[in-house]
Design a protein around this motif. Structure first.
Motif, PDB file in Angstrom:
ATOM      1  N   SER A  35      33.160  47.299  44.076  1.00 24.58           N
ATOM      2  CA  SER A  35      33.979  48.285  44.771  1.00 24.58           C
ATOM      3  C   SER A  35      35.330  47.681  45.139  1.00 24.58           C
ATOM      4  CB  SER A  35      33.259  48.776  46.027  1.00 24.58           C
ATOM      5  OG  SER A  35      32.968  47.692  46.879  1.00 24.58           O
ATOM      6  N   GLY A  36      36.310  48.540  45.353  1.00 22.59           N
ATOM      7  CA  GLY A  36      37.644  48.089  45.746  1.00 22.59           C
ATOM      8  C   GLY A  36      38.405  47.468  44.593  1.00 22.59           C
ATOM      9  N   ALA A  37      39.012  46.321  44.852  1.00 26.24           N
ATOM     10  CA  ALA A  37      39.809  45.611  43.842  1.00 26.24           C
ATOM     11  C   ALA A  37      39.255  44.201  43.691  1.00 26.24           C
ATOM     12  CB  ALA A  37      41.279  45.587  44.235  1.00 26.24           C
ATOM     13  N   PRO A  38      38.084  44.058  43.110  1.00 26.78           N
ATOM     14  CA  PRO A  38      37.441  42.742  43.054  1.00 26.78           C
ATOM     15  C   PRO A  38      38.106  41.800  42.070  1.00 26.78           C
ATOM     16  CG  PRO A  38      36.169  44.320  41.768  1.00 26.78           C
ATOM     17  CD  PRO A  38      37.268  45.097  42.457  1.00 26.78           C
ATOM     18  N   VAL A  39      37.969  40.516  42.357  1.00 24.68           N
ATOM     19  CA  VAL A  39      38.359  39.453  41.432  1.00 24.68           C
ATOM     20  C   VAL A  39      37.078  38.961  40.767  1.00 24.68           C
ATOM     21  CG1 VAL A  39      39.397  37.181  41.172  1.00 24.68           C
ATOM     22  CG2 VAL A  39      40.330  38.805  42.854  1.00 24.68           C
ATOM     23  N   CYS A  40      37.032  39.057  39.449  1.00 29.29           N
ATOM     24  CA  CYS A  40      35.804  38.791  38.705  1.00 29.29           C
ATOM     25  C   CYS A  40      36.007  37.653  37.706  1.00 29.29           C
ATOM     26  CB  CYS A  40      35.358  40.036  37.935  1.00 29.29           C
ATOM     27  SG  CYS A  40      35.256  41.535  38.925  1.00 29.29           S
ATOM     28  N   THR A 149      36.199  23.680  34.856  1.00 31.61           N
ATOM     29  CA  THR A 149      35.281  24.064  35.930  1.00 31.61           C
ATOM     30  C   THR A 149      35.878  25.287  36.616  1.00 31.61           C
ATOM     31  OG1 THR A 149      36.232  22.852  37.811  1.00 31.61           O
ATOM     32  CG2 THR A 149      34.799  21.615  36.290  1.00 31.61           C
ATOM     33  N   LEU A 150      35.026  26.131  37.162  1.00 24.88           N
ATOM     34  CA  LEU A 150      35.530  27.332  37.824  1.00 24.88           C
ATOM     35  C   LEU A 150      36.309  26.978  39.089  1.00 24.88           C
ATOM     36  CD1 LEU A 150      32.563  29.834  37.392  1.00 24.88           C
ATOM     37  CD2 LEU A 150      34.661  29.645  36.038  1.00 24.88           C
ATOM     38  N   ASP A 151      35.847  25.975  39.818  1.00 21.61           N
ATOM     39  CA  ASP A 151      36.584  25.553  41.017  1.00 21.61           C
ATOM     40  C   ASP A 151      37.997  25.098  40.659  1.00 21.61           C
ATOM     41  OD1 ASP A 151      34.551  26.128  42.799  1.00 21.61           O
ATOM     42  OD2 ASP A 151      33.793  24.076  42.890  1.00 21.61           O
ATOM     43  N   ASP A 152      38.124  24.252  39.630  1.00 22.98           N
ATOM     44  CA  ASP A 152      39.446  23.766  39.227  1.00 22.98           C
ATOM     45  C   ASP A 152      40.311  24.905  38.717  1.00 22.98           C
ATOM     46  OD1 ASP A 152      38.724  21.206  39.881  1.00 22.98           O
ATOM     47  OD2 ASP A 152      38.463  20.516  37.806  1.00 22.98           O
ATOM     48  N   TYR A 153      39.725  25.777  37.894  1.00 20.59           N
ATOM     49  CA  TYR A 153      40.502  26.888  37.327  1.00 20.59           C
ATOM     50  C   TYR A 153      41.073  27.758  38.439  1.00 20.59           C
ATOM     51  CZ  TYR A 153      41.708  31.154  34.836  1.00 20.59           C
ATOM     52  OH  TYR A 153      42.390  32.263  34.351  1.00 20.59           O
ATOM     53  N   CYS A 154      40.256  28.095  39.427  1.00 20.66           N
ATOM     54  CA  CYS A 154      40.742  28.952  40.508  1.00 20.66           C
ATOM     55  C   CYS A 154      41.815  28.240  41.326  1.00 20.66           C
ATOM     56  CB  CYS A 154      39.574  29.376  41.391  1.00 20.66           C
ATOM     57  SG  CYS A 154      38.474  30.580  40.593  1.00 20.66           S
ATOM     58  N   ALA A 155      41.622  26.966  41.596  1.00 22.61           N
ATOM     59  CA  ALA A 155      42.621  26.214  42.359  1.00 22.61           C
ATOM     60  C   ALA A 155      43.944  26.128  41.609  1.00 22.61           C
ATOM     61  CB  ALA A 155      42.090  24.818  42.665  1.00 22.61           C
ATOM     62  N   GLN A 156      43.876  25.870  40.308  1.00 20.25           N
ATOM     63  CA  GLN A 156      45.088  25.714  39.508  1.00 20.25           C
ATOM     64  C   GLN A 156      45.821  27.028  39.277  1.00 20.25           C
ATOM     65  OE1 GLN A 156      43.546  23.761  36.029  1.00 20.25           O
ATOM     66  NE2 GLN A 156      43.014  21.897  37.162  1.00 20.25           N
ATOM     67  N   ASN A 157      45.113  28.140  39.388  1.00 15.77           N
ATOM     68  CA  ASN A 157      45.721  29.443  39.131  1.00 15.77           C
ATOM     69  C   ASN A 157      45.892  30.293  40.387  1.00 15.77           C
ATOM     70  OD1 ASN A 157      45.932  29.898  35.954  1.00 15.77           O
ATOM     71  ND2 ASN A 157      44.063  28.738  36.361  1.00 15.77           N
ATOM     72  N   GLY A 158      45.738  29.656  41.536  1.00 20.11           N
ATOM     73  CA  GLY A 158      46.008  30.342  42.792  1.00 20.11           C
ATOM     74  C   GLY A 158      45.057  31.482  43.103  1.00 20.11           C
TER      75      GLY A 158
END
Length: 267
Positions: A35-40, A149-158
């Motif tokens: 629901s809403g505007a999720p980040v997936c 890694t998902l943690d690194d990817y999210c950190a590097q892409n804000g």
């Protein structure tokens, strides 16, 4: 320019999506979780069937789709462009694991001679003998693939918030989750994950029990379809080569829309 083979595969996926055909039985439940505007994060995106569903049930969603196969990555990009949803989808040509680098993507060749792209998995080196213990094959195609890694990817892409993770990566799920503990601890995202007990043990030195414990130790509750009914579970269904499971954290229960998940979480 995309090859004819890429275009052919993309056309079949595009047509299936328009007909809402060959989707997995868990697909109708995604609307309750997006629901809403999720980040997936769609890990093991293949030709993007679940990515497409996410854009339809959540038109304001932002989706990052990870696919390690160079061929299938082209199919994914082409299919998303044809659907006109490229603005919502960021395709990422990479596998996901517990540390960044490079691995081999092992794609079994079926006994028919066709490539078993749906059965591809990552490995540090070429397997000896049969590519998979749960599949007859005539050898395998090996392709280097970048790994994040998902943690690194999210950190590097804000990416400061993740709401939903779909993961289907043929046994590498425990390693991928090890590289996403920061996201799980920070955001408690809803997760739909295909767990492969045989592949986890035979090719990755893990177990289905370890995957479940990673979630349960964080307070998540586990659900799976039994026929057409969503049931809560405390372990994987025995004697299945793979099956999809939902993991929902109580911290997000109050924000669920009225529906089956909210009812189950209130029980």
């Amino acid at each position: 320019m995309a090859s004819l083979r890429v275009l052919g595969h993309a056309f079949r996926a595009w047509r299936r999506n328009l007909r809402w055909a060959k989707h997995e039985p868990e697909t109708p439940y995604l609307a309750d979780l997006l629901s809403g505007a999720p980040v997936c994060l769609h890990v093991g995106a293949s030709d993007g069937r679940h990515t497409y569903v996410m854009t339809q049930v959540a038109p304001d969603a932002t989706i990052h789709a990870f696919e390690p196969s160079a061929f299938t990555f082209q199919v994914l990009r082409t299919c998303m462009a044809w659907h006109g949803i490229a603005r919502q989808v960021t395709p990422v040509h990479a596998a996901v694991a517990d540390k960044p680098g490079e691995l081999l993507l092992v794609t079994p060749k079926k006994m028919s001679g066709r490539m078993g792209r749906a059965y591809a998995f990552v490995a540090e080196q070429a397997p000896e003998g049969a590519a998979r213990p749960d599949l007859q094959d005539k050898g395998a195609d090996l392709q280097p693939t970048p790994v994040v890694t998902l943690d690194d990817y999210c950190a590097q892409n804000g990416i400061g918030r993740v709401d939903f993770i779909r993961m289907d990566i043929e046994g590498a799920e425990l390693r991928a989750l090890e590289g996403a503990k920061g996201i799980l601890d920070r955001d408690r995202p809803h997760v739909l994950i295909e767990i492969h007990p045989t592949m986890l043990q035979a090719r990755f030195g893990g177990s289905a029990e370890a995957v479940v414990e990673l979630f349960r130790s964080r307070g998540y509750r586990m659900f799976a379809l039994d026929g057409g009914r969503l049931e809560e579970r405390d372990s994987v269904v025995p004697d299945l080569p793979w099956k999809d499971y939902f993991f929902i954290h109580p911290a997000r229960a109050a924000r669920l829309p009225d529906g089956v998940f909210k009812a189950r979480m209130a029980a």
